[in-house]
Motif scaffolding. Sequence first.
Motif, PDB file in Angstrom:
ATOM      1  N   ALA A   1      53.503 -14.149   5.601  1.00  0.00           N
ATOM      2  CA  ALA A   1      52.556 -13.256   6.269  1.00  0.00           C
ATOM      3  C   ALA A   1      52.095 -12.170   5.301  1.00  0.00           C
ATOM      4  CB  ALA A   1      53.201 -12.626   7.501  1.00  0.00           C
ATOM      5  N   GLY A   2      50.783 -12.038   5.155  1.00  0.00           N
ATOM      6  CA  GLY A   2      50.228 -11.025   4.272  1.00  0.00           C
ATOM      7  C   GLY A   2      50.301 -11.367   2.804  1.00  0.00           C
ATOM      8  N   GLY A   3      50.805 -12.557   2.475  1.00  0.00           N
ATOM      9  CA  GLY A   3      50.965 -12.916   1.070  1.00  0.00           C
ATOM     10  C   GLY A   3      49.679 -13.408   0.437  1.00  0.00           C
ATOM     11  N   PHE A   4      49.563 -13.197  -0.859  1.00  0.00           N
ATOM     12  CA  PHE A   4      48.477 -13.789  -1.635  1.00  0.00           C
ATOM     13  C   PHE A   4      49.014 -14.102  -3.023  1.00  0.00           C
ATOM     14  CE2 PHE A   4      48.169  -9.304  -2.365  1.00  0.00           C
ATOM     15  CZ  PHE A   4      47.462  -9.066  -3.527  1.00  0.00           C
ATOM     16  N   SER A   5      48.174 -14.225  -4.029  1.00  0.00           N
ATOM     17  CA  SER A   5      48.609 -14.740  -5.325  1.00  0.00           C
ATOM     18  C   SER A   5      48.529 -13.679  -6.413  1.00  0.00           C
ATOM     19  CB  SER A   5      47.741 -15.946  -5.716  1.00  0.00           C
ATOM     20  OG  SER A   5      47.956 -16.299  -7.061  1.00  0.00           O
ATOM     21  N   GLU A   6      49.486 -13.729  -7.316  1.00  0.00           N
ATOM     22  CA  GLU A   6      49.437 -12.875  -8.507  1.00  0.00           C
ATOM     23  C   GLU A   6      48.151 -13.116  -9.293  1.00  0.00           C
ATOM     24  OE1 GLU A   6      52.198 -11.957 -12.501  1.00  0.00           O
ATOM     25  OE2 GLU A   6      52.870 -13.421 -10.982  1.00  0.00           O
ATOM     26  N   ASP A   7      47.629 -14.333  -9.247  1.00  0.00           N
ATOM     27  CA  ASP A   7      46.391 -14.650  -9.955  1.00  0.00           C
ATOM     28  C   ASP A   7      45.162 -14.047  -9.288  1.00  0.00           C
ATOM     29  OD1 ASP A   7      47.409 -16.214 -12.141  1.00  0.00           O
ATOM     30  OD2 ASP A   7      47.823 -17.825 -10.713  1.00  0.00           O
ATOM     31  N   MET A   8      45.339 -13.390  -8.138  1.00  0.00           N
ATOM     32  CA  MET A   8      44.245 -12.730  -7.432  1.00  0.00           C
ATOM     33  C   MET A   8      44.311 -11.211  -7.545  1.00  0.00           C
ATOM     34  SD  MET A   8      44.306 -15.069  -3.973  1.00  0.00           S
ATOM     35  CE  MET A   8      43.944 -16.827  -4.048  1.00  0.00           C
ATOM     36  N   LEU A   9      45.224 -10.690  -8.352  1.00  0.00           N
ATOM     37  CA  LEU A   9      45.412  -9.246  -8.406  1.00  0.00           C
ATOM     38  C   LEU A   9      44.164  -8.509  -8.904  1.00  0.00           C
ATOM     39  CD1 LEU A   9      49.088  -8.850  -9.686  1.00  0.00           C
ATOM     40  CD2 LEU A   9      48.184  -8.147  -7.451  1.00  0.00           C
ATOM     41  N   ALA A  10      43.414  -9.099  -9.825  1.00  0.00           N
ATOM     42  CA  ALA A  10      42.189  -8.438 -10.296  1.00  0.00           C
ATOM     43  C   ALA A  10      41.183  -8.309  -9.155  1.00  0.00           C
ATOM     44  CB  ALA A  10      41.580  -9.206 -11.467  1.00  0.00           C
ATOM     45  N   LEU A  11      41.117  -9.309  -8.267  1.00  0.00           N
ATOM     46  CA  LEU A  11      40.243  -9.211  -7.105  1.00  0.00           C
ATOM     47  C   LEU A  11      40.774  -8.184  -6.111  1.00  0.00           C
ATOM     48  CD1 LEU A  11      39.429 -12.992  -6.544  1.00  0.00           C
ATOM     49  CD2 LEU A  11      37.886 -11.239  -7.430  1.00  0.00           C
ATOM     50  N   TRP A  12      42.093  -8.120  -5.948  1.00  0.00           N
ATOM     51  CA  TRP A  12      42.679  -7.085  -5.080  1.00  0.00           C
ATOM     52  C   TRP A  12      42.289  -5.692  -5.558  1.00  0.00           C
ATOM     53  CZ3 TRP A  12      46.557  -3.792  -7.175  1.00  0.00           C
ATOM     54  CH2 TRP A  12      46.944  -2.770  -6.308  1.00  0.00           C
TER      55      TRP A  12
END
Length: 305
Positions: free
Chosen positions: A166-177
């Motif tokens: 729940a609420g998880g996403f990817s380390e490879d998306m941190l720049a988008l975060w």
Amino acid sequence: MARLSEAERSPATLAAEDRAFDELWRDGLAEIASYDIVYPRYGQPRQGTGVAITVHEGGLDARTFVKVESRRPDRSRGYVPAIKLNWIVDFATGIYDYHLMTSAFVATADADGHRKRGPLKVSFGSQEWCGHVYAQALFDASALRLASHSYFEGEADKTQSLEMQAGGFSEDMLALWARGLAGPAGVGESPVAVPLLRSLAWARLNHTDVVWDHARLQRVPEPQSVVVPAGTFEVDRFLAVIEAQAEAPTRSWTFDVEREGYRRVIRIERSDGMRAQLIASKRLAYWELNGVGGAGTSHLRSLGL
């Protein structure tokens, strides 16, 4: 001023943010950003170049997570609009080069069981003189599907499924975060804990499993001033500290993001010595610039590539 979470924002505020997103990202162009790179490999820092391509995709198939291009698509299937980040890094190690590419897709609207800013897909490929590898992670509503192929015997062909967090996403998306396009919205100076899928690139280069790690995300309260090859910028600074599982080391990321407009990523630093500094950026329909010479070559020069 503290930023409000999505739950605290009024419908009018959320609608205004959606209109602003449309004006910035649904213009039919891609943001092409070039970076001066330092990438650690084999215990030494390597000089290289990076290119980040950020573009809005009208729809990914909700089952296969591939771009829909059919002239007459099957409307009984679900489609999810997405923002795509392609992150391409090239560097040399002595006699031979590394070519790394990570693609990350994040939903830009609630659609077919996926939530806005939620993860859809990450894929990674690496090519160097020893061989090439490919891995991907597909984020279903309740499960995460992983597949990988490698020239190493112990990593050759794998498929596995992990429970979605729940609420998880990817380390490879941190720049988008850091740009406000993925993961939890409105993160302030108080750390926010989230499950974070280990970077496919980091796992491959360090020969570790892809698992859910624990991360703390926060924004530095005061604006910062940074100098990079592209110039001097006032930025918001975002931090991600990853407490790794399965015997991997703790690591951290720092993202400096310009404060207005497209909120470009100006600088990235990782605790192992990886660094990316903006050289230049443009918004282009790059897929139309595929001829020999001409405008494409001129754009490459202006991007420092």
